[in-house]
Design a protein around this motif. Structure first.
Motif, PDB file in Angstrom:
ATOM      1  N   LEU A  38      24.030  37.664  30.398  1.00  0.00           N
ATOM      2  CA  LEU A  38      23.994  36.479  31.256  1.00  0.00           C
ATOM      3  C   LEU A  38      22.731  35.683  30.959  1.00  0.00           C
ATOM      4  CD1 LEU A  38      25.207  37.825  34.710  1.00  0.00           C
ATOM      5  CD2 LEU A  38      26.419  36.295  33.154  1.00  0.00           C
ATOM      6  N   ARG A  39      21.644  36.395  30.778  1.00  0.00           N
ATOM      7  CA  ARG A  39      20.361  35.813  30.388  1.00  0.00           C
ATOM      8  C   ARG A  39      19.514  36.963  29.861  1.00  0.00           C
ATOM      9  NH1 ARG A  39      15.856  35.543  34.211  1.00  0.00           N
ATOM     10  NH2 ARG A  39      16.221  37.118  35.768  1.00  0.00           N
ATOM     11  N   GLU A  40      18.331  36.686  29.397  1.00  0.00           N
ATOM     12  CA  GLU A  40      17.456  37.723  28.849  1.00  0.00           C
ATOM     13  C   GLU A  40      17.288  38.859  29.863  1.00  0.00           C
ATOM     14  OE1 GLU A  40      15.313  39.716  26.130  1.00  0.00           O
ATOM     15  OE2 GLU A  40      16.180  37.749  25.755  1.00  0.00           O
ATOM     16  N   GLY A  41      17.716  40.044  29.481  1.00  0.00           N
ATOM     17  CA  GLY A  41      17.531  41.222  30.323  1.00  0.00           C
ATOM     18  C   GLY A  41      18.579  41.439  31.396  1.00  0.00           C
ATOM     19  N   VAL A  42      19.571  40.548  31.514  1.00  0.00           N
ATOM     20  CA  VAL A  42      20.614  40.705  32.532  1.00  0.00           C
ATOM     21  C   VAL A  42      21.979  40.637  31.843  1.00  0.00           C
ATOM     22  CG1 VAL A  42      21.646  39.832  34.665  1.00  0.00           C
ATOM     23  CG2 VAL A  42      19.169  39.675  34.328  1.00  0.00           C
ATOM     24  N   MET A  43      22.769  41.688  32.015  1.00  0.00           N
ATOM     25  CA  MET A  43      24.074  41.787  31.369  1.00  0.00           C
ATOM     26  C   MET A  43      25.191  41.650  32.399  1.00  0.00           C
ATOM     27  SD  MET A  43      23.040  42.235  28.331  1.00  0.00           S
ATOM     28  CE  MET A  43      24.364  42.824  27.331  1.00  0.00           C
ATOM     29  N   LEU A  44      26.348  41.195  31.926  1.00  0.00           N
ATOM     30  CA  LEU A  44      27.575  41.161  32.729  1.00  0.00           C
ATOM     31  C   LEU A  44      28.540  42.168  32.118  1.00  0.00           C
ATOM     32  CD1 LEU A  44      29.505  39.996  34.863  1.00  0.00           C
ATOM     33  CD2 LEU A  44      30.138  38.232  33.191  1.00  0.00           C
ATOM     34  N   GLY A  45      28.895  43.186  32.909  1.00  0.00           N
ATOM     35  CA  GLY A  45      29.871  44.176  32.471  1.00  0.00           C
ATOM     36  C   GLY A  45      31.215  43.905  33.123  1.00  0.00           C
ATOM     37  N   LEU A  46      32.276  44.084  32.370  1.00  0.00           N
ATOM     38  CA  LEU A  46      33.644  43.859  32.844  1.00  0.00           C
ATOM     39  C   LEU A  46      34.414  45.150  32.601  1.00  0.00           C
ATOM     40  CD1 LEU A  46      33.697  40.455  31.049  1.00  0.00           C
ATOM     41  CD2 LEU A  46      33.629  40.733  33.536  1.00  0.00           C
ATOM     42  N   TRP A  47      34.712  45.863  33.674  1.00  0.00           N
ATOM     43  CA  TRP A  47      35.295  47.200  33.582  1.00  0.00           C
ATOM     44  C   TRP A  47      36.717  47.155  34.111  1.00  0.00           C
ATOM     45  CZ3 TRP A  47      32.190  51.961  35.766  1.00  0.00           C
ATOM     46  CH2 TRP A  47      32.770  53.154  35.305  1.00  0.00           C
ATOM     47  N   ALA A  48      37.662  47.648  33.340  1.00  0.00           N
ATOM     48  CA  ALA A  48      39.070  47.665  33.769  1.00  0.00           C
ATOM     49  C   ALA A  48      39.188  48.452  35.072  1.00  0.00           C
ATOM     50  CB  ALA A  48      39.947  48.272  32.684  1.00  0.00           C
ATOM     51  N   ARG A  49      39.670  47.774  36.095  1.00  0.00           N
ATOM     52  CA  ARG A  49      39.728  48.319  37.449  1.00  0.00           C
ATOM     53  C   ARG A  49      40.441  49.666  37.516  1.00  0.00           C
ATOM     54  NH1 ARG A  49      38.665  46.259  42.032  1.00  0.00           N
ATOM     55  NH2 ARG A  49      39.579  47.063  43.921  1.00  0.00           N
ATOM     56  N   ASP A  50      41.489  49.836  36.728  1.00  0.00           N
ATOM     57  CA  ASP A  50      42.256  51.083  36.827  1.00  0.00           C
ATOM     58  C   ASP A  50      41.597  52.252  36.097  1.00  0.00           C
ATOM     59  OD1 ASP A  50      42.765  50.088  34.284  1.00  0.00           O
ATOM     60  OD2 ASP A  50      44.933  50.402  34.387  1.00  0.00           O
ATOM     61  N   THR A  51      40.453  52.025  35.443  1.00  0.00           N
ATOM     62  CA  THR A  51      39.747  53.120  34.768  1.00  0.00           C
ATOM     63  C   THR A  51      38.391  53.431  35.390  1.00  0.00           C
ATOM     64  OG1 THR A  51      38.676  51.690  33.118  1.00  0.00           O
ATOM     65  CG2 THR A  51      40.884  52.528  32.586  1.00  0.00           C
ATOM     66  N   VAL A  52      38.003  52.703  36.441  1.00  0.00           N
ATOM     67  CA  VAL A  52      36.706  52.922  37.088  1.00  0.00           C
ATOM     68  C   VAL A  52      36.691  54.298  37.761  1.00  0.00           C
ATOM     69  CG1 VAL A  52      35.179  52.112  38.933  1.00  0.00           C
ATOM     70  CG2 VAL A  52      36.332  50.469  37.455  1.00  0.00           C
ATOM     71  N   GLU A  53      35.602  55.018  37.560  1.00  0.00           N
ATOM     72  CA  GLU A  53      35.416  56.317  38.224  1.00  0.00           C
ATOM     73  C   GLU A  53      34.082  56.306  38.937  1.00  0.00           C
ATOM     74  OE1 GLU A  53      35.991  59.692  35.717  1.00  0.00           O
ATOM     75  OE2 GLU A  53      37.701  58.785  34.718  1.00  0.00           O
ATOM     76  N   PRO A  54      34.029  56.668  40.215  1.00  0.00           N
ATOM     77  CA  PRO A  54      35.176  56.933  41.058  1.00  0.00           C
ATOM     78  C   PRO A  54      35.953  55.646  41.341  1.00  0.00           C
ATOM     79  CG  PRO A  54      33.198  56.912  42.399  1.00  0.00           C
ATOM     80  CD  PRO A  54      32.760  56.763  40.964  1.00  0.00           C
ATOM     81  N   LEU A  55      37.186  55.805  41.782  1.00  0.00           N
ATOM     82  CA  LEU A  55      38.062  54.680  42.066  1.00  0.00           C
ATOM     83  C   LEU A  55      37.346  53.649  42.928  1.00  0.00           C
ATOM     84  CD1 LEU A  55      40.939  53.541  41.767  1.00  0.00           C
ATOM     85  CD2 LEU A  55      41.521  54.752  43.857  1.00  0.00           C
ATOM     86  N   ALA A  56      37.438  52.391  42.550  1.00  0.00           N
ATOM     87  CA  ALA A  56      36.765  51.316  43.277  1.00  0.00           C
ATOM     88  C   ALA A  56      37.547  50.929  44.527  1.00  0.00           C
ATOM     89  CB  ALA A  56      36.608  50.103  42.373  1.00  0.00           C
ATOM     90  N   ALA A  57      36.823  50.736  45.613  1.00  0.00           N
ATOM     91  CA  ALA A  57      37.429  50.254  46.852  1.00  0.00           C
ATOM     92  C   ALA A  57      37.417  48.729  46.839  1.00  0.00           C
ATOM     93  CB  ALA A  57      36.650  50.772  48.052  1.00  0.00           C
ATOM     94  N   GLY A  58      38.118  48.114  47.754  1.00  0.00           N
ATOM     95  CA  GLY A  58      38.115  46.666  47.859  1.00  0.00           C
ATOM     96  C   GLY A  58      39.301  46.048  47.147  1.00  0.00           C
ATOM     97  N   THR A  59      39.372  44.749  47.261  1.00  0.00           N
ATOM     98  CA  THR A  59      40.485  44.027  46.670  1.00  0.00           C
ATOM     99  C   THR A  59      40.057  43.351  45.372  1.00  0.00           C
ATOM    100  OG1 THR A  59      39.941  42.058  47.940  1.00  0.00           O
ATOM    101  CG2 THR A  59      41.516  43.578  48.924  1.00  0.00           C
ATOM    102  N   PRO A  60      40.985  43.127  44.455  1.00  0.00           N
ATOM    103  CA  PRO A  60      40.631  42.406  43.225  1.00  0.00           C
ATOM    104  C   PRO A  60      40.078  41.028  43.550  1.00  0.00           C
ATOM    105  CG  PRO A  60      42.812  43.379  43.053  1.00  0.00           C
ATOM    106  CD  PRO A  60      42.374  43.533  44.491  1.00  0.00           C
ATOM    107  N   GLY A  61      39.139  40.592  42.742  1.00  0.00           N
ATOM    108  CA  GLY A  61      38.570  39.254  42.937  1.00  0.00           C
ATOM    109  C   GLY A  61      37.652  39.141  44.126  1.00  0.00           C
ATOM    110  N   SER A  62      37.047  40.246  44.556  1.00  0.00           N
ATOM    111  CA  SER A  62      36.213  40.192  45.757  1.00  0.00           C
ATOM    112  C   SER A  62      34.742  39.964  45.445  1.00  0.00           C
ATOM    113  CB  SER A  62      36.385  41.475  46.574  1.00  0.00           C
ATOM    114  OG  SER A  62      36.043  42.604  45.797  1.00  0.00           O
ATOM    115  N   GLY A  63      34.388  39.701  44.175  1.00  0.00           N
ATOM    116  CA  GLY A  63      32.994  39.459  43.808  1.00  0.00           C
ATOM    117  C   GLY A  63      32.694  37.991  43.623  1.00  0.00           C
ATOM    118  N   GLU A  64      31.394  37.679  43.604  1.00  0.00           N
ATOM    119  CA  GLU A  64      30.948  36.311  43.358  1.00  0.00           C
ATOM    120  C   GLU A  64      29.696  36.353  42.498  1.00  0.00           C
ATOM    121  OE1 GLU A  64      31.043  33.426  46.557  1.00  0.00           O
ATOM    122  OE2 GLU A  64      29.093  32.662  45.955  1.00  0.00           O
ATOM    123  N   ILE A  65      29.671  35.499  41.486  1.00  0.00           N
ATOM    124  CA  ILE A  65      28.482  35.303  40.658  1.00  0.00           C
ATOM    125  C   ILE A  65      28.052  33.863  40.878  1.00  0.00           C
ATOM    126  CG2 ILE A  65      27.548  35.259  38.329  1.00  0.00           C
ATOM    127  CD1 ILE A  65      29.725  37.209  37.497  1.00  0.00           C
TER     128      ILE A  65
END
Length: 121
Positions: free
Chosen positions: A41-68
């Motif tokens: 995203l900028r020097e020293g800050v990364m954006l990771g995109l992790w396939a929801r169905d492979t996250v361990e432990p299983l992620a709670a919440g609804t898809p699209g619930s984040g904001e950048i």
């Protein structure tokens, strides 16, 4: 204390989301393999995109619930970014609006995560 260095979004398709963010932000992917993609995203800050169905432990919440949020110089830069992103076909959830903190608009990524652009007043 550790330095903030990483934002992680859970997505339906990491490769599609990686391509979306790489094109939108004009930054290269530094990792791209099944289920995960990452770009700076900028020097020293990364954006990771992790396939929801492979996250361990299983992620709670609804898809699209984040904001950048992305800060820009002024209201004119908010309007210019809005016009650019709209022309690129991004879904717009909020057109440029004056709020108590400044001028802002909100677009959506392919998973419905909110991308807020703002200029403080």
């Amino acid at each position: 204390m550790s330095e903030f260095s990483f934002v992680l979004l859970y997505v339906a398709d990491a490769q599609a989301s990686g391509a979306f963010y790489s094109k939108l932000l004009g930054r290269p992917l530094v990792e791209d393999h099944p289920g995960f993609a990452m770009l700076p995203l900028r020097e020293g800050v990364m954006l990771g995109l992790w396939a929801r169905d492979t996250v361990e432990p299983l992620a709670a919440g609804t898809p699209g619930s984040g904001e950048i949020a992305f800060s820009v110089a002024d209201a004119d830069a908010v309007a210019a970014t809005h016009a650019d992103w709209k022309a690129r076909g991004l879904a717009i959830a909020q057109t440029p609006t004056a709020m108590n903190f400044g001028t802002t608009f909100v677009a959506l990524d392919p998973d419905g995560h909110r991308l807020r652009v703002f200029a403080r007043t």
